[in-house]
Design a protein around this motif. Structure first.
Motif, mmCIF file in Angstrom:
data_model
loop_
_atom_site.group_PDB
_atom_site.id
_atom_site.type_symbol
_atom_site.label_atom_id
_atom_site.label_comp_id
_atom_site.label_asym_id
_atom_site.label_seq_id
_atom_site.Cartn_x
_atom_site.Cartn_y
_atom_site.Cartn_z
ATOM 1 N N LEU A 22 0.846 -1.173 0.000
ATOM 2 C CA LEU A 22 0.000 0.000 0.000
ATOM 3 C C LEU A 22 0.890 1.234 0.000
ATOM 4 O O LEU A 22 1.826 1.322 0.789
ATOM 5 N N PHE A 23 0.600 2.173 -0.882
ATOM 6 C CA PHE A 23 1.366 3.406 -0.963
ATOM 7 C C PHE A 23 1.157 4.211 0.304
ATOM 8 O O PHE A 23 0.035 4.426 0.744
ATOM 9 N N ALA A 24 2.252 4.679 0.926
ATOM 10 C CA ALA A 24 2.145 5.373 2.199
ATOM 11 C C ALA A 24 2.612 6.823 2.145
ATOM 12 O O ALA A 24 2.031 7.684 2.799
ATOM 13 N N TRP A 25 3.636 7.116 1.371
ATOM 14 C CA TRP A 25 4.228 8.455 1.409
ATOM 15 C C TRP A 25 5.151 8.617 0.221
ATOM 16 O O TRP A 25 5.632 7.635 -0.337
ATOM 17 N N ALA A 26 5.416 9.863 -0.155
ATOM 18 C CA ALA A 26 6.378 10.145 -1.219
ATOM 19 C C ALA A 26 7.220 11.342 -0.819
ATOM 20 O O ALA A 26 6.722 12.287 -0.207
ATOM 21 N N ASP A 27 8.493 11.279 -1.145
ATOM 22 C CA ASP A 27 9.405 12.401 -0.975
ATOM 23 C C ASP A 27 9.983 12.734 -2.336
ATOM 24 O O ASP A 27 10.264 11.836 -3.133
ATOM 25 N N VAL A 28 10.166 14.006 -2.587
ATOM 26 C CA VAL A 28 10.891 14.443 -3.777
ATOM 27 C C VAL A 28 12.135 15.169 -3.286
ATOM 28 O O VAL A 28 12.082 15.956 -2.348
ATOM 29 N N TYR A 29 13.260 14.823 -3.882
ATOM 30 C CA TYR A 29 14.549 15.409 -3.508
ATOM 31 C C TYR A 29 15.014 16.315 -4.641
ATOM 32 O O TYR A 29 15.045 15.889 -5.800
ATOM 33 N N SER A 30 15.352 17.559 -4.319
ATOM 34 C CA SER A 30 15.787 18.500 -5.347
ATOM 35 C C SER A 30 16.860 19.428 -4.796
ATOM 36 O O SER A 30 17.054 19.524 -3.589
ATOM 37 N N ARG A 31 17.525 20.144 -5.693
ATOM 38 C CA ARG A 31 18.540 21.117 -5.281
ATOM 39 C C ARG A 31 17.914 22.343 -4.630
ATOM 40 O O ARG A 31 18.563 23.036 -3.871
ATOM 41 N N ASP A 32 16.658 22.645 -4.972
ATOM 42 C CA ASP A 32 15.980 23.841 -4.466
ATOM 43 C C ASP A 32 14.601 23.441 -3.927
ATOM 44 O O ASP A 32 13.598 23.541 -4.627
ATOM 45 N N PRO A 33 14.544 22.954 -2.672
ATOM 46 C CA PRO A 33 13.281 22.454 -2.132
ATOM 47 C C PRO A 33 12.158 23.499 -2.117
ATOM 48 O O PRO A 33 11.009 23.160 -2.368
ATOM 49 N N ALA A 34 12.479 24.743 -1.825
ATOM 50 C CA ALA A 34 11.431 25.772 -1.779
ATOM 51 C C ALA A 34 10.795 25.960 -3.153
ATOM 52 O O ALA A 34 9.558 26.027 -3.278
ATOM 53 N N ALA A 35 11.604 26.027 -4.203
ATOM 54 C CA ALA A 35 11.071 26.172 -5.559
ATOM 55 C C ALA A 35 10.288 24.929 -5.978
ATOM 56 O O ALA A 35 9.237 25.032 -6.621
ATOM 57 N N THR A 36 10.790 23.752 -5.605
ATOM 58 C CA THR A 36 10.097 22.505 -5.945
ATOM 59 C C THR A 36 8.749 22.434 -5.237
ATOM 60 O O THR A 36 7.739 22.061 -5.840
ATOM 61 N N ALA A 37 8.709 22.804 -3.956
ATOM 62 C CA ALA A 37 7.442 22.819 -3.217
ATOM 63 C C ALA A 37 6.461 23.780 -3.868
ATOM 64 O O ALA A 37 5.282 23.455 -4.041
ATOM 65 N N SER A 38 6.926 24.942 -4.275
ATOM 66 C CA SER A 38 6.058 25.917 -4.942
ATOM 67 C C SER A 38 5.528 25.375 -6.264
ATOM 68 O O SER A 38 4.364 25.565 -6.608
ATOM 69 N N PHE A 39 6.373 24.669 -7.020
ATOM 70 C CA PHE A 39 5.956 24.083 -8.286
ATOM 71 C C PHE A 39 4.816 23.086 -8.083
ATOM 72 O O PHE A 39 3.789 23.147 -8.766
ATOM 73 N N TYR A 40 4.984 22.162 -7.134
ATOM 74 C CA TYR A 40 3.957 21.136 -6.933
ATOM 75 C C TYR A 40 2.691 21.686 -6.287
ATOM 76 O O TYR A 40 1.599 21.172 -6.536
ATOM 77 N N THR A 41 2.807 22.733 -5.485
ATOM 78 C CA THR A 41 1.586 23.341 -4.943
ATOM 79 C C THR A 41 0.779 23.963 -6.068
ATOM 80 O O THR A 41 -0.455 23.842 -6.092
ATOM 81 N N ALA A 42 1.442 24.595 -7.019
ATOM 82 C CA ALA A 42 0.737 25.179 -8.162
ATOM 83 C C ALA A 42 0.189 24.102 -9.095
ATOM 84 O O ALA A 42 -0.943 24.211 -9.596
ATOM 85 N N LEU A 43 0.953 23.040 -9.319
ATOM 86 C CA LEU A 43 0.551 21.987 -10.246
ATOM 87 C C LEU A 43 -0.647 21.189 -9.738
ATOM 88 O O LEU A 43 -1.599 20.938 -10.480
ATOM 89 N N PHE A 44 -0.618 20.777 -8.473
ATOM 90 C CA PHE A 44 -1.647 19.890 -7.933
ATOM 91 C C PHE A 44 -2.660 20.581 -7.026
ATOM 92 O O PHE A 44 -3.589 19.935 -6.542
ATOM 93 N N GLY A 45 -2.460 21.869 -6.740
ATOM 94 C CA GLY A 45 -3.364 22.545 -5.812
ATOM 95 C C GLY A 45 -3.084 22.195 -4.362
ATOM 96 O O GLY A 45 -3.921 22.413 -3.496
ATOM 97 N N TRP A 46 -1.913 21.627 -4.087
ATOM 98 C CA TRP A 46 -1.511 21.322 -2.724
ATOM 99 C C TRP A 46 -1.105 22.615 -2.025
ATOM 100 O O TRP A 46 -0.994 23.663 -2.660
ATOM 101 N N HIS A 47 -0.865 22.554 -0.744
ATOM 102 C CA HIS A 47 -0.307 23.697 -0.024
ATOM 103 C C HIS A 47 0.829 23.207 0.879
ATOM 104 O O HIS A 47 0.902 22.028 1.203
ATOM 105 N N ILE A 48 1.710 24.136 1.226
ATOM 106 C CA ILE A 48 2.799 23.792 2.137
ATOM 107 C C ILE A 48 2.221 23.788 3.539
ATOM 108 O O ILE A 48 1.750 24.812 4.029
ATOM 109 N N ASP A 49 2.216 22.622 4.155
ATOM 110 C CA ASP A 49 1.588 22.436 5.459
ATOM 111 C C ASP A 49 2.512 22.849 6.596
ATOM 112 O O ASP A 49 2.095 23.475 7.544
#
Length: 75
Positions: free
Chosen positions: A1-28
Motif C-alpha cells: 500500500l502506498f504510504a508516502w512520497a518524498d521528492v529530492y531537489s537542489r531547491d526544495p522551496a522552488a520545488t514545493a512551490s511548483f507542486y503546490t501550483a501543479l496539484f493545488g496542494w499547499h505547504i503544510d
C-alpha cells in the motif's frame, strides 16, 4: 500500500512551490530541525515531502529532482 512520497531537489522551496501550483496542494509545515524539508498537503492531509537532494560525487549536475515512494507491507 502506498504510504508516502518524498521528492529530492537542489531547491526544495522552488520545488514545493511548483507542486503546490501543479496539484493545488499547499505547504503544510516544515519539519522541525530540517529547514529544507517541506510537508505538502491536500485538503489538510499530508501527501508528500520535499527535501534538499544531497549531491553525490558521481552524479552529473544536470540530473534533476527525484521522487522516492514509500510503501507499507504486512509483516
Amino acid at each position: 500500500l502506498f504510504a508516502w512520497a518524498d521528492v529530492y531537489s537542489r531547491d526544495p522551496a522552488a520545488t514545493a512551490s511548483f507542486y503546490t501550483a501543479l496539484f493545488g496542494w499547499h505547504i503544510d509545515e516544515r519539519a522541525p530541525g530540517r529547514p529544507d524539508y517541506f510537508v505538502l498537503a491536500q485538503n489538510g492531509v499530508p501527501v508528500a515531502g520535499v527535501a534538499r537532494r544531497e549531491e553525490a560525487g558521481t552524479r552529473p549536475a544536470s540530473v534533476g529532482a527525484r521522487w522516492l515512494g514509500h510503501l507499507t507491507v504486512g509483516d
